[in-house]
Structure formats: C-alpha cells, structure tokens
Design a protein around this motif. Structure first.
Motif, PDB file in Angstrom:
ATOM      1  N   ALA A 255      -4.590  -1.154  -5.445  1.00  0.00           N
ATOM      2  CA  ALA A 255      -5.121   0.181  -5.743  1.00  0.00           C
ATOM      3  C   ALA A 255      -6.582   0.112  -6.167  1.00  0.00           C
ATOM      4  O   ALA A 255      -7.402   0.944  -5.742  1.00  0.00           O
TER       5      ALA A 255
ATOM      6  N   PHE B  66       1.458   2.945  -2.541  1.00  0.00           N
ATOM      7  CA  PHE B  66       0.856   3.874  -3.499  1.00  0.00           C
ATOM      8  C   PHE B  66      -0.028   4.907  -2.803  1.00  0.00           C
ATOM      9  O   PHE B  66      -0.336   5.953  -3.387  1.00  0.00           O
ATOM     10  N   LEU B  67      -0.445   4.627  -1.558  1.00  0.00           N
ATOM     11  CA  LEU B  67      -1.283   5.592  -0.832  1.00  0.00           C
ATOM     12  C   LEU B  67      -0.535   6.879  -0.515  1.00  0.00           C
ATOM     13  O   LEU B  67      -1.154   7.893  -0.172  1.00  0.00           O
TER      14      LEU B  67
ATOM     15  N   THR C 112      -5.982   4.374 -13.207  1.00  0.00           N
ATOM     16  CA  THR C 112      -5.375   3.931 -11.946  1.00  0.00           C
ATOM     17  C   THR C 112      -4.049   3.236 -12.203  1.00  0.00           C
ATOM     18  O   THR C 112      -3.057   3.470 -11.491  1.00  0.00           O
TER      19      THR C 112
ATOM     20  N   VAL D 190      -0.331   4.209 -10.519  1.00  0.00           N
ATOM     21  CA  VAL D 190       0.362   3.366  -9.536  1.00  0.00           C
ATOM     22  C   VAL D 190       1.220   2.282 -10.172  1.00  0.00           C
ATOM     23  O   VAL D 190       2.074   1.699  -9.494  1.00  0.00           O
TER      24      VAL D 190
ATOM     25  N   PHE E 255      -2.155   9.760  -6.692  1.00  0.00           N
ATOM     26  CA  PHE E 255      -3.215   8.809  -6.340  1.00  0.00           C
ATOM     27  C   PHE E 255      -4.178   9.421  -5.332  1.00  0.00           C
ATOM     28  O   PHE E 255      -5.391   9.148  -5.391  1.00  0.00           O
TER      29      PHE E 255
ATOM     30  N   TYR F 203       0.821  -1.214   0.000  1.00  0.00           N
ATOM     31  CA  TYR F 203       0.000   0.000   0.000  1.00  0.00           C
ATOM     32  C   TYR F 203       0.854   1.263   0.000  1.00  0.00           C
ATOM     33  O   TYR F 203       0.420   2.325   0.464  1.00  0.00           O
TER      34      TYR F 203
ATOM     35  N   TYR G 255       1.108  -2.457  -8.166  1.00  0.00           N
ATOM     36  CA  TYR G 255       0.149  -2.169  -7.103  1.00  0.00           C
ATOM     37  C   TYR G 255      -1.284  -2.083  -7.629  1.00  0.00           C
ATOM     38  O   TYR G 255      -2.169  -1.606  -6.905  1.00  0.00           O
TER      39      TYR G 255
END
Length: 481
Positions: free
Chosen positions: A385, A252-253, A373, A377, A258, A250, A381
């Motif tokens: 995602a 990518f958070l 998306t 990312v 994003f 995670y 991921y």
C-alpha cells in the motif's frame, strides 16, 4: 526467526529491537529525502560547469524525486518477495553507485541518468520497505515511532545543507558528490539492521480450494513417483498459486476507503511541494533580504522536525488514537489555509509565523501518512500500500513546480501559485471529511432502523430460519438412532 516460526508468529513488540528499526528508518530518510533536497545546492555549480540554464539543471532534482516515488511499488515488491533487508541493501548499493558515477559526469544528460534515474531508483528500493517495517514492529506507539523515523528528513536537511556547501567549497562539486556517495552507502548498514518479523495476523492462510484449478490436491503417484503429467500439472498449479498470491498482495486496491485515500493523496501531492519551491523567491520578491529569506526555510525545516515527533506522540494518546484520521485531515487543512493567507504576508516578521505553522503541520501530516494507510489496509498489506501511495506522489511532484512557475510567469505574481497549493491541500482534506460524514450519516440511519421494532432485516429472518431447522435436526437424529 526460528522461534517465531515455531510459535506461528508474534505480536508487535512495541519496543525492543523495534527502536533499532526506527533508528535504521531515520537514517534511511536522512540518506534519501534529505540528500534529495540537498541536490539543489549543486545547481549553480552545474550551470557554471556545463553552461546550462536553471530549467535544464532543475530537471535533475525532478528526476530524482519522481523516480523515487514512481519506483516505490518496485521496492515494495522486492521487499515482499525477498525481504525488506535485501531491498534496502540493494537500494543503498545502487544509490551509492549512482552518486559516485555522477562525480565523473561529462554532461548534464549524463547526470540525468546517473544522479536522476540510478540514484532515484536506489532511494525507491530503500524508502518504502524501511517505512513499512516500522509499522510491523509497532502498534500502540506507531504514530510516535513514525514521527521519530520521518523526522530524519528535516534533521538531515538542517545538518546536510551547510555541510554539502562546505564540501563544494573545499573539494569542488565532484568531490562533494563522491563523499555523498560514501555517506549514502550507510543505507546498506541500515538494511542489515532490519530484522524480519512474522506477526500472528500474517500467518500463512490456506489457499481456497478450487475444483477447476485443483488447489490443494496432491498430484497422482505412479509407484510412489509423481507421473510426468502430474509434474506438469503441479508446475501449472504452482504458477497459478504464485499468480494468485501476487493478486492477493494488491487486494487492498478494491477497498473503497483506500481508493478515497488515494484520491486525497493525489490532491495532497499536487499542493504540498509548491511552498517549498516558491517561498524563498516570494520572500525576495516582496523585499526580504537574501539572509532572511534563507532563514525562513531553516525555520520551516526545524519546525517540521518538531511537528513530526510531537504530533506523532499526541495522536498516540488514548483520547486521540481513535481520531487519527481527523487529526490528519486537520493538519492537511491547516496547511492549505496557511497557503491561502501568504499573499497577505509581505514582511519578514509576518512570514516567520507562516514558516512556523506550515512547517509544523507539514511534519504532522507526513508522520501520519503511514499510520492512516495502515489503519485502512492493515499491516498485512502495508508495504504494498505504501508503494502505491508514494507512486501516486510521483506525477504531481514532477508537474506541480512547472505549473506553479507558469502561473508566476503568466500573472506576474505568486498569488495564483500559492492559491493553487492552498486549494489542493484543502480539497484533499475535504474529500476525506466528506466521505467520513457520509459514512457517519449512513451508520446513524442504519442504527435508527435497527432500533425500530417494525423493521426486520432479511438477514435476521434467514438466520432464524436456519437456526430453527438445525435445532429440529438435532432433536430428530438421536431419536432415530
């Protein structure tokens, strides 16, 4: 799989077995999204059998939709930990069991649990992993592949709606739910079609060496056997590595792009469902006949399919591939614009163009959600995602229709409801557009500064300093030896 492991991964095939993955994902969208839309056909039967009002039965559809989106991260987690194949097969089993158990319902609360929660959970386990697998098998034709896969929702609704009505007439609502349970069990077959693939960019990367955690350090040996303390340390290290791996899934958070995309999706989900719920009631309110009002939804569903496939194919062209984000913003913005004009459309002849335009742009942006998306990312991921993306849809899907109904009851017209939908969709598009413009201005300003000979960055000075020192060392060392 053995050959892929020996080679260290392969490039996305952009065809071959990938088209079977697309076919499997197509059936998954038919069995999940189309079946979810068809649940509303049972509402009249539920009201008559359980003597309940419309609001009570409407919670079944909201629970299925909300549970599917709310548990999407769970589907991603199982897909990443075990495999997408296991996740889809398990989801197919749970959703089929939920529909079969619903055919024996004795109360509406029973249906909340079996049809709403259990079936929705099964759909969640299938939906996200299947969509993520398409992104792993395609690169050059990703938008087209997603367009075909996501068109299952529109095609399935167009075919299943009259079929479900026919099943209810011949076998009652219990028999129809039992047959739907058997139909949804085909998700297990779709799961069997999903062949895992290891991409080159997803090769296992070595964990960072940390002196405190001692990652990568072999445990001490006593006569060739790991000591008791060493075994305990190794177990502790393994636990830390698993925790670190979970955190890395995670990462990518933390990507700013994003986070902006997530905010845009929240606004999008707040507005996109309202026209589907209130188009037919609005048409009836302005004097359109029941047959023509239902035909508006049929038009919307068919054009939705065309939007899925054609917009996906268009954005895969070389001239548009670099501008997928702009195409996505355009589709969402146009959909919002259509909603702002609908209060002016008060005849069937004027509502038909609305259904055509709204349906096309709805299919267009739905096909591009996984693509946009993935562009932000990456494929590594993508599964996690997408789980977060669909999770963000859960609460707006649950809350927006009641808010729209409250606006109708308060104002006495549908104008405020469609304005809410239009402004939410346009705000979603403008948020992405504003960030893109700001990034472009910053990039242009940075490029103009770099072209100025008086401007020298600290990074350049640091690189020049170390480079010159390194050259001096290279000259001196051979002389001393």
């Amino acid at each position: 799989m053995a050959q892929e492991k020996k080679k260290g991964g392969v490039l996305p095939p952009d065809g071959g077995w990938g088209w079977m993955i697309v076919a499997g994902c197509f059936v998954v969208t038919v069995c999940t999204r189309a079946v979810t839309r068809c649940i509303s056909i049972f509402f009249v039967e539920f009201q008559m059998h359980f003597a309940r009002d419309y609001s009570g039965t409407a919670w079944i559809h909201s629970l299925v939709d909300c549970t599917t989106m709310l548990c999407a991260p769970l589907g991603s987690l199982i897909g990443n930990r075990l495999s997408c194949r296991v996740a889809v097969i398990l989801g197919g089993f749970l959703s089929s069991i939920g529909l079969v158990l619903s055919s024996f319902a004795t109360s509406l609360e029973y249906l909340y649990l079996t049809l709403g929660v259990l079936t929705g959970l099964g759909f969640a386990l299938c939906y996200t992993p299947a969509i993520a697998m398409v992104g792993l098998y395609f690169c050059e034709r990703k938008a087209l592949a997603y367009g075909i896969a996501m068109s299952g929702s529109g095609i399935g609704t167009f075919i299943l709606a009259p079929v479900v009505q026919l099943l209810i007439e011949h076998y009652s609502w219990r028999g129809a739910l039992l047959i739907l349970g058997g139909f949804v069990s085909n998700l297990c077959v779709c799961g069997a079609l999903i062949r895992p693939i290891i991409l080159k960019e997803e090769e296992a990367r070595p964990l960072p060496v940390d002196s405190e955690c001692e990652y990568g350090v072999k445990p001490p040996m006593v006569n060739g056997v790991p000591s008791g303390k060493a075994v305990g340390d190794k177990l502790e290290i393994d636990a830390k590595q698993r925790c670190l791996r979970s955190m890395q899934e995670y990462n990518f958070l933390l990507i700013p792009d994003f986070l902006v995309l997530a905010g845009s999706f929240l606004l999008l989900a707040s507005g996109c469902s309202l026209p589907f719920v209130y188009l037919v009631p609005y048409a009836l309110d302005v004097g359109v006949s029941h047959q023509h009002a239902a035909f508006l939804m049929s038009i919307l569903g068919v054009i939705d399919i065309i939007g899925n496939i054609t917009f996906g194919w268009l954005t895969d062209r070389r001239c548009l591939k670099k501008y997928r984000n702009i195409c996505y913003m355009f589709a969402v913005g146009m959909e919002g614009l259509c909603c702002l004009f609908i209060p002016l459309l008060r005849t069937f002849a004027l509502l038909v163009p609305f259904s055509v335009l709204y349906g096309y742009f709805d299919g267009a942006y739905v096909a591009l959600i996984p693509v946009v998306t993935s562009d932000v990312v990456g494929t590594t991921y993508l599964s996690s995602a997408l789980g977060v993306v669909y999770f963000l849809h859960a609460v707006p899907y649950l809350v927006s229709p009641p808010i729209g109904g409250w606006l109708v009851d308060t104002t006495g017209t549908y104008t405020a409801t469609f304005f809410l939908s239009g402004f939410a969709l346009i705000s979603s598009s403008l948020l992405l557009f504003s960030v893109a413009v700001i990034r472009r201005c910053q990039r242009n300003q940075k490029n103009s500064l770099r072209k100025d000979p008086k401007w020298v960055s600290c990074e350049d000075k640091q690189v020049d300093y170390y480079t010159s020192k390194k050259k001096d060392l290279m000259i001196i060392i051979p002389a001393t030896s």
